[in-house]
Design an enzyme around this catalytic site. Structure first.
Site: not given
Ligand code: AMP
Ligand code: MG
Length: 523
Positions: A105-106, A272, A202, A195, A125
């Site tokens: 997502g980012r 994930d 994953r 990164r 990222k």
């Molecule tokens: P994480 O908790 O960082 O492992 O993220 C879990 C999911 O949420 C993953 O699919 C990330 O890509 C998405 N995600 C987390 N933060 C963001 C953000 N600011 N914008 C878009 N997607 C996000």
């Molecule tokens: Mg993640």
């Protein structure tokens, strides 16, 4: 332009089916493993730090790292020639529940490069929206970016399998975040980390295609992964798929044993966030044990159940492997061999743990007492609030055949020495008698043992408050501490007399402070 040996043709055109829609619009992406995306242009990017180690690893020079091209490429403002950035599609089990499509997502993969026969995927990222951004903005804030940048490089130098980091930059944009999810959003500095890893695939990449009953894409992805990352397993077959699971299990076990050894708590072990290569990935609300505590998690989102607390990490790896095995099942169509791999994990995890702890204690000659010594030590460390890093590091100074006051050796590790009850003190005395007897059975000399223990018990780790100090300075525009900590953590096992100030217990102000012992997923 940067002299990177690109390695992309194979990745895109032959192996993984590409998503035909070449734009960032949010959507469910089916029958594909990734989508092409375009990083967002940033307002006023500024490079804050470049990992000299990672530069070298990629075959780049310090001059490259200081160039305008470098800044532009690693903040998403300029594409390397002949590259097509992409975001990956994955799903995942979050805190025990199936969450459907998640995806990068980012995170945006810029390209893959080869240097000295090693392949590296380079990923930004915080470089903007992708089809997987769901309701979020695709951005990252400075505080979480500093934490990921410093910690992933520190973990590498600790010898823990991990993704790495090449650069840390400010995007120049402001990002709105509600740190405590309590209705008080504030603007923070946006940042982008580049990164790197041989692969960012994953467990969740396999789960999403399996969940959609898309056996064709599942096979494409598994075969791709084996061909590129487990090529020694040979041509794809049922047997290879089972072996693949076995290797992922072995590598994940190795990774989590390192976490337990250095006192690292990942904080969000959702499927994930489990690398298929057994790398520590996605540094979010992670933390380091200060007071040794099996029940500790830094993640406030997980406070109610502490699912991902320090002591359960090895078991959670198994839980996640079960999900991966389920995802692979359609290719194997037999449960027994997959179950055998999982049973093997649960059969070996305790032995692996004991072996790791014996290493930390400098006990080489296997003895039936060792398990008892480890278990009792864990209880005492836990009940006395003892700093894990200081305790194990100083324990190496205990002589084996001279009577010494053990408190003189490890006393500085206790957070509240005056509060230790007489009963606990007497248990500590007994433990040291037990341990000293075990040491007497060792053939190695004190010096030899100390040398080996010091290679397993780091002197310097990224204590939670240290990262927070660097963040607070950075918020004020002072980025020096980032470099100081980066340099310090390059040699975590060495004595660094000038840096003794970082070999101290967590200061009291940091005990319950947001950003130190309490972190949310907001990043
Ligand atoms: P994480 O908790 O960082 O492992 O993220 C879990 C999911 O949420 C993953 O699919 C990330 O890509 C998405 N995600 C987390 N933060 C963001 C953000 N600011 N914008 C878009 N997607 C996000
Ligand atoms: Mg993640």
């Amino acid at each position: 332009m940067l002299d990177l040996k690109l390695n992309i043709q194979d990745y895109f055109n032959k192996e993984l089916p590409a998503d035909p829609i070449l734009e960032n619009s949010r959507r469910q992406v089916t029958e594909a493993c990734f989508s092409f995306v375009t990083p967002k242009k940033t307002e006023k990017p500024e490079l804050l730090h470049v990992s000299s180690e990672m530069l070298k690893t990629l075959g780049l020079t310090a001059e490259d790292g200081a160039s305008a091209d470098f800044l532009n490429v690693f903040t998403g403002n300029q594409l390397l020639p002949n590259t097509k950035p992409y975001a990956m599609c994955y799903g995942g089990h979050q805190f025990g529940n199936w969450a459907g499509q998640l995806g990068d997502g980012r995170a945006i993969n810029l390209c893959e490069v080869t240097h000295t026969t090693k392949n590296w995927a380079l990923q930004l990222k915080g470089a903007g929206e992708t089809p997987y951004s769901r309701t979020a903005d695709g951005l990252a804030v400075l505080r979480s970016s500093i934490r990921e940048y410093l910690c992933s490089e520190a973990m590498y130098h600790l010898g823990v399998p991990t993704t790495r980091a090449l650069s840390l930059a400010l995007s120049g944009d402001q990002v709105l975040r509600d740190v405590l999810y309590d209705g008080h959003p504030e603007y923070e500095k946006g940042a982008i980390v580049c990164r790197t890893a041989p692969s960012f695939i994953r467990f969740g990449n396999f789960e999403i295609v399996a969940a959609r009953d898309d056996k064709k894409t599942l096979k494409t992805l598994v075969d791709y992964t084996i061909k590129h990352h487990f090529s020694h397993l040979g041509a794809p077959s049922k047997e290879t798929y089972i072996q693949f699971l076995k290797e992922v299990a072995d590598q994940s076990l190795e990774m989590v044993m390192h976490w337990q050894r250095v006192g690292f708590v990942h904080g969000v072990m959702n499927t994930d966030n489990m690398s298929i290569l057994g790398l520590t990935i996605d540094y979010g609300p992670y933390g380091w044990l200060e007071g040794y505590d099996h029940n500790w998690t830094p993640n406030t989102t997980d406070r109610a159940h502490s699912r991902y607390r320090y002591g359960t990490q090895p078991k959670i790896v198994l839980w996640n492997l079960v999900k991966l095995a389920n995802a692979l099942y359609p290719l194997v169509e037999e449960a027994a061999p997959l179950e055998a791999v999982l049973h093997n994990y649960s059969d070996t995890v305790e032995v692996a743990y004991l072996t790791m702890m014996r290493g930390k204690l400098g006990l080489e000659n296997e003895h039936e007492n060792h398990a008892r010594i480890v278990t009792e030590l864990e209880r005492l460390l836990q009940e006395s609030e003892t700093d894990m890093t200081i305790f194990f590091r100083n324990l190496a100074n205990l002589p084996k055949d001279k009577p010494v006051d053990w408190f003189k050796v490890v006393g500085t590790a206790f957070y509240a020495p005056l509060e230790i009850t007489d009963e606990l003190k007497s248990d500590w005395n007994l433990w040291f008698i037990d341990y000293s007897e075990a040491l007497l059975k060792e053939v190695q000399t004190d010096d030899e043992r100390k040398l080996k223990m010091n290679l397993l018990n780091p002197k310097y780790v990224l204590r939670n408050y240290m990262a927070q100090l660097a963040i607070e300075d950075a918020d004020k525009g002072d980025y020096e501490l980032i470099d100081e900590l980066y340099q310090l953590l390059k040699k975590p096992y060495e004595e660094q007399p000038k840096n003794e100030k970082w070999f101290v217990k967590r200061p009291e102000w940091a005990r319950n402070k947001v950003g130190c012992s309490m972190l949310s997923c907001s990043s």
